[in-house]
Design a protein around this motif. Structure first.
Motif, PDB file in Angstrom:
ATOM      1  N   LEU A   1      64.847  25.456   0.202  1.00 40.96           N
ATOM      2  CA  LEU A   1      63.906  25.573   1.320  1.00 40.96           C
ATOM      3  C   LEU A   1      62.849  24.482   1.213  1.00 40.96           C
ATOM      4  CD1 LEU A   1      63.397  29.446   1.263  1.00 40.96           C
ATOM      5  CD2 LEU A   1      65.119  28.111   2.524  1.00 40.96           C
ATOM      6  N   THR A   2      62.523  23.870   2.334  1.00 42.10           N
ATOM      7  CA  THR A   2      61.618  22.727   2.340  1.00 42.10           C
ATOM      8  C   THR A   2      60.181  23.154   2.574  1.00 42.10           C
ATOM      9  OG1 THR A   2      63.368  21.287   3.170  1.00 42.10           O
ATOM     10  CG2 THR A   2      61.099  20.508   3.437  1.00 42.10           C
ATOM     11  N   CYS A   3      59.295  22.711   1.697  1.00 37.07           N
ATOM     12  CA  CYS A   3      57.857  22.913   1.841  1.00 37.07           C
ATOM     13  C   CYS A   3      57.245  21.633   2.405  1.00 37.07           C
ATOM     14  CB  CYS A   3      57.229  23.241   0.492  1.00 37.07           C
ATOM     15  SG  CYS A   3      55.426  23.334   0.535  1.00 37.07           S
ATOM     16  N   VAL A   4      56.470  21.767   3.475  1.00 31.73           N
ATOM     17  CA  VAL A   4      55.824  20.629   4.126  1.00 31.73           C
ATOM     18  C   VAL A   4      54.320  20.767   3.946  1.00 31.73           C
ATOM     19  CG1 VAL A   4      55.455  19.423   6.306  1.00 31.73           C
ATOM     20  CG2 VAL A   4      57.675  20.463   5.821  1.00 31.73           C
ATOM     21  N   ALA A   5      53.696  19.824   3.238  1.00 34.18           N
ATOM     22  CA  ALA A   5      52.276  19.920   2.901  1.00 34.18           C
ATOM     23  C   ALA A   5      51.421  19.108   3.864  1.00 34.18           C
ATOM     24  CB  ALA A   5      52.036  19.471   1.461  1.00 34.18           C
ATOM     25  N   ALA A   6      51.538  19.412   5.161  1.00 30.09           N
ATOM     26  CA  ALA A   6      50.711  18.753   6.176  1.00 30.09           C
ATOM     27  C   ALA A   6      49.572  19.688   6.563  1.00 30.09           C
ATOM     28  CB  ALA A   6      51.542  18.411   7.406  1.00 30.09           C
ATOM     29  N   GLY A   7      48.391  19.160   6.791  1.00 29.41           N
ATOM     30  CA  GLY A   7      47.275  19.977   7.251  1.00 29.41           C
ATOM     31  C   GLY A   7      47.473  20.415   8.687  1.00 29.41           C
ATOM     32  N   ARG A   8      46.687  21.416   9.099  1.00 36.04           N
ATOM     33  CA  ARG A   8      46.802  21.954  10.453  1.00 36.04           C
ATOM     34  C   ARG A   8      46.568  20.890  11.536  1.00 36.04           C
ATOM     35  NH1 ARG A   8      46.169  27.020  13.160  1.00 36.04           N
ATOM     36  NH2 ARG A   8      46.036  26.576  15.373  1.00 36.04           N
ATOM     37  N   PRO A   9      45.503  20.072  11.456  1.00 34.95           N
ATOM     38  CA  PRO A   9      45.289  19.099  12.531  1.00 34.95           C
ATOM     39  C   PRO A   9      46.459  18.135  12.707  1.00 34.95           C
ATOM     40  CG  PRO A   9      43.295  19.335  11.225  1.00 34.95           C
ATOM     41  CD  PRO A   9      44.386  20.057  10.484  1.00 34.95           C
ATOM     42  N   LEU A  10      47.048  17.686  11.582  1.00 32.77           N
ATOM     43  CA  LEU A  10      48.167  16.745  11.684  1.00 32.77           C
ATOM     44  C   LEU A  10      49.387  17.416  12.306  1.00 32.77           C
ATOM     45  CD1 LEU A  10      49.469  14.006  11.143  1.00 32.77           C
ATOM     46  CD2 LEU A  10      49.984  14.781   8.813  1.00 32.77           C
ATOM     47  N   LEU A  11      49.709  18.622  11.842  1.00 32.76           N
ATOM     48  CA  LEU A  11      50.852  19.330  12.409  1.00 32.76           C
ATOM     49  C   LEU A  11      50.667  19.548  13.906  1.00 32.76           C
ATOM     50  CD1 LEU A  11      51.799  22.113   9.839  1.00 32.76           C
ATOM     51  CD2 LEU A  11      53.311  20.349  10.740  1.00 32.76           C
ATOM     52  N   GLU A  12      49.483  20.015  14.265  1.00 34.21           N
ATOM     53  CA  GLU A  12      49.216  20.321  15.667  1.00 34.21           C
ATOM     54  C   GLU A  12      49.322  19.066  16.532  1.00 34.21           C
ATOM     55  OE1 GLU A  12      45.506  22.306  18.068  1.00 34.21           O
ATOM     56  OE2 GLU A  12      46.047  23.167  16.125  1.00 34.21           O
ATOM     57  N   SER A  13      48.779  17.952  16.034  1.00 36.73           N
ATOM     58  CA  SER A  13      48.796  16.730  16.838  1.00 36.73           C
ATOM     59  C   SER A  13      50.208  16.176  16.996  1.00 36.73           C
ATOM     60  CB  SER A  13      47.879  15.670  16.216  1.00 36.73           C
ATOM     61  OG  SER A  13      48.390  15.197  14.986  1.00 36.73           O
ATOM     62  N   ARG A  14      51.033  16.271  15.952  1.00 33.97           N
ATOM     63  CA  ARG A  14      52.401  15.743  16.066  1.00 33.97           C
ATOM     64  C   ARG A  14      53.264  16.618  16.984  1.00 33.97           C
ATOM     65  NH1 ARG A  14      51.469  10.696  14.721  1.00 33.97           N
ATOM     66  NH2 ARG A  14      53.713  10.411  14.996  1.00 33.97           N
ATOM     67  N   ILE A  15      53.043  17.936  16.939  1.00 25.92           N
ATOM     68  CA  ILE A  15      53.753  18.812  17.877  1.00 25.92           C
ATOM     69  C   ILE A  15      53.322  18.492  19.306  1.00 25.92           C
ATOM     70  CG2 ILE A  15      53.979  21.208  18.653  1.00 25.92           C
ATOM     71  CD1 ILE A  15      53.803  22.036  15.695  1.00 25.92           C
ATOM     72  N   ARG A  16      52.017  18.302  19.495  1.00 26.34           N
ATOM     73  CA  ARG A  16      51.512  18.034  20.840  1.00 26.34           C
ATOM     74  C   ARG A  16      52.048  16.710  21.385  1.00 26.34           C
ATOM     75  NH1 ARG A  16      46.420  18.441  19.845  1.00 26.34           N
ATOM     76  NH2 ARG A  16      46.492  20.708  19.969  1.00 26.34           N
ATOM     77  N   ARG A  17      52.223  15.730  20.507  1.00 21.68           N
ATOM     78  CA  ARG A  17      52.803  14.456  20.960  1.00 21.68           C
ATOM     79  C   ARG A  17      54.205  14.670  21.529  1.00 21.68           C
ATOM     80  NH1 ARG A  17      51.483   9.044  17.541  1.00 21.68           N
ATOM     81  NH2 ARG A  17      49.211   9.186  17.564  1.00 21.68           N
ATOM     82  N   ARG A  18      54.970  15.544  20.884  1.00 22.79           N
ATOM     83  CA  ARG A  18      56.311  15.833  21.395  1.00 22.79           C
ATOM     84  C   ARG A  18      56.223  16.531  22.756  1.00 22.79           C
ATOM     85  NH1 ARG A  18      60.841  15.272  17.939  1.00 22.79           N
ATOM     86  NH2 ARG A  18      60.183  14.136  16.074  1.00 22.79           N
TER      87      ARG A  18
END
Length: 442
Positions: free
Chosen positions: A108-125
């Motif tokens: 199982l993959t653990c992704v150590a991205a902070g909330r702002p980065l995750l949110e911004s990359r999802i929003r870009r999509r």
């Protein structure tokens, strides 16, 4: 999916749950509008409406799998930005009662991205979808209904620009993802519907986070991702000490009114009280990137929309607006992704029927709620409803975690369940029970 099921869907709230809902709706409606009171920037700073964004956020394994399915190449994109990834069972060191469970590969993959980065990359999509529009800096004033109030037909909104007038966004479907501040329960009562039943587990949690510049004078994480001393009824102070893309972060947790301080000396003193001395040793001489920041979380709240006797057509609720989880278990973002799959399944059958949707949403929420609420109810002073199942489960999980200190197979089984990949029932398989009993005998 062939064709559209409606003309216009409106999503209230543009955070992760709202963005994932918009992604699914974009395949089913000719137009999707996401309304948010904030400016939805793609920066790295937390949004005003997401005060918990300052703190460490976990994307559990099931959440990572779903995001890669929704947005092909999403994990690879994060890696290209320097986000650390690894295996949940080998890149994280988990401590229960001050003792580490044995490391084991989980796949199982653990992704150590902070909330702002995750949110911004999802929003870009989401912004890349031609039929999705973001309405930023816009307040949601209320719902619009049919004359008989049996259907929601839109929302009243008002831009925050000076001199703006209230306007109506007509919609075939409205989805509330406005989080813990949701006003849907109040709006329903005002429209003549019954109060929405709630379950609360009051743990009076405070977590305080400080970020530090790397490299550290002493680094116990190395190429791994995090050390996690988990709070338990016997050792009540917990923490998450993580390596992030551009910094190291420590979130200290305190339950039942125990509040980690926001001054630097007090913060370090609290870290020194943890049962894992490596955390304090790593940070006592490290350079902080700013003062510690606290967030208070009084209670987990589950709103039981599936138990309503009546509910208007054209209105759904998802994300924290439906169920707010204790954030220390890292379930919120991943459960939002699971809920998006529920929405997709209902959209494939036509315009969603709220009562059927809420029944399936409840089934999706059951397992993570039972795990997090059940763990909190293991603390005798926490307020909430305890069942025999809760008491039995807490006793069993404590034994499993103790046995996992010497048994990597148990570590992997536990982490697959905690990562929302396997159901809790998987921990009751005969081979798991037998290894727990052997561990208890040792």
């Amino acid at each position: 999916m062939s064709g559209y099921v409606g003309d216009h869907a409106v999503v209230l709230g543009g955070s992760i749950a709202g963005s994932l809902a918009a992604r699914m709706l974009a395949d089913a409606y000719r137009k999707v509008t996401v309304v948010d009171r904030d400016e939805l920037t793609d920066g790295s700073d937390p949004r005003r409406a997401v005060p918990q964004g300052h703190h460490i956020h976990a994307l559990l394994a099931r959440g990572q799998q779903i995001l890669d399915e929704m947005f092909p190449g999403f994990t690879d994109e994060l890696v290209s930005l320097g986000v650390p990834i690894g295996d949940f069972g080998t890149s994280l060191t988990w401590y229960f009662e001050g003792k580490a469970i044995k490391k084991a590969e989980t796949g199982l993959t653990c992704v150590a991205a902070g909330r702002p980065l995750l949110e911004s990359r999802i929003r870009r999509r989401i912004k890349g979808l031609s039929n999705v529009t973001l309405r930023e800096l816009t307040d949601v004033v209320g719902l619009v209904t049919s004359p008989d109030r049996r259907s929601v037909t839109g929302v009243r909104v008002q831009s925050r620009a000076q001199g703006s007038a209230e306007e109506v966004l007509a919609a075939d479907l409205v989805v509330d993802t406005t989080g813990r501040g949701t006003r849907t329960p109040r709006w329903l009562v005002e429209l003549g519907y019954p109060e929405v039943a709630e379950e609360r587990v009051k743990m009076d949690l405070t977590y305080t986070t400080c970020h530090f510049r790397g490299p550290l004078p002493f680094d116990p994480i190395g190429d791994d991702i995090a050390l996690l001393p988990v709070a338990t009824p016997e050792i009540r102070r917990g923490a998450i000490f993580a390596r992030m893309p551009d910094r190291y972060s420590l979130s200290l947790t305190g339950l039942l009114g125990d509040r980690p301080p926001t001054d630097h000396e007090g913060f370090l003193a609290y870290a020194e009280s943890l049962p894992v001395p490596e955390v304090y040793k790593a940070l006592r001489d490290a350079e902080p990137l700013g003062p510690p920041v606290s967030f208070h979380f009084p209670a987990s709240v589950r709103r039981r929309y599936e138990r309503q006797s009546r509910h208007p057509e054209g209105l759904l609720v998802m994300g924290d607006a439906a169920c707010v989880f204790n954030p220390v278990y890292g379930q919120g973002m991943s459960v939002a992704a699971i809920e998006a799959l529920v929405l997709r399944r209902h959209l494939s059958q036509g315009p969603p029927k709220p009562r059927a949707f809420f029944r399936d949403l409840a089934r999706a929420i059951d397992a993570p709620w039972d795990m997090s609420a059940g763990a909190d109810l293991g603390f005798p002073e926490v307020e909430g409803r305890r069942t025999f199942k809760t008491r039995l489960g807490n006793a069993y999980i404590t034994r499993l975690q103790a046995a996992a200190a010497e048994d990597g197979e148990l570590s992997a089984a536990f982490l697959r369940t905690a990562g929302l990949v396997d159901p809790p029932q998987a921990l009751m398989r005969p081979w798991v029970i037998s290894r727990v009993l052997r561990g208890s005998a040792r």
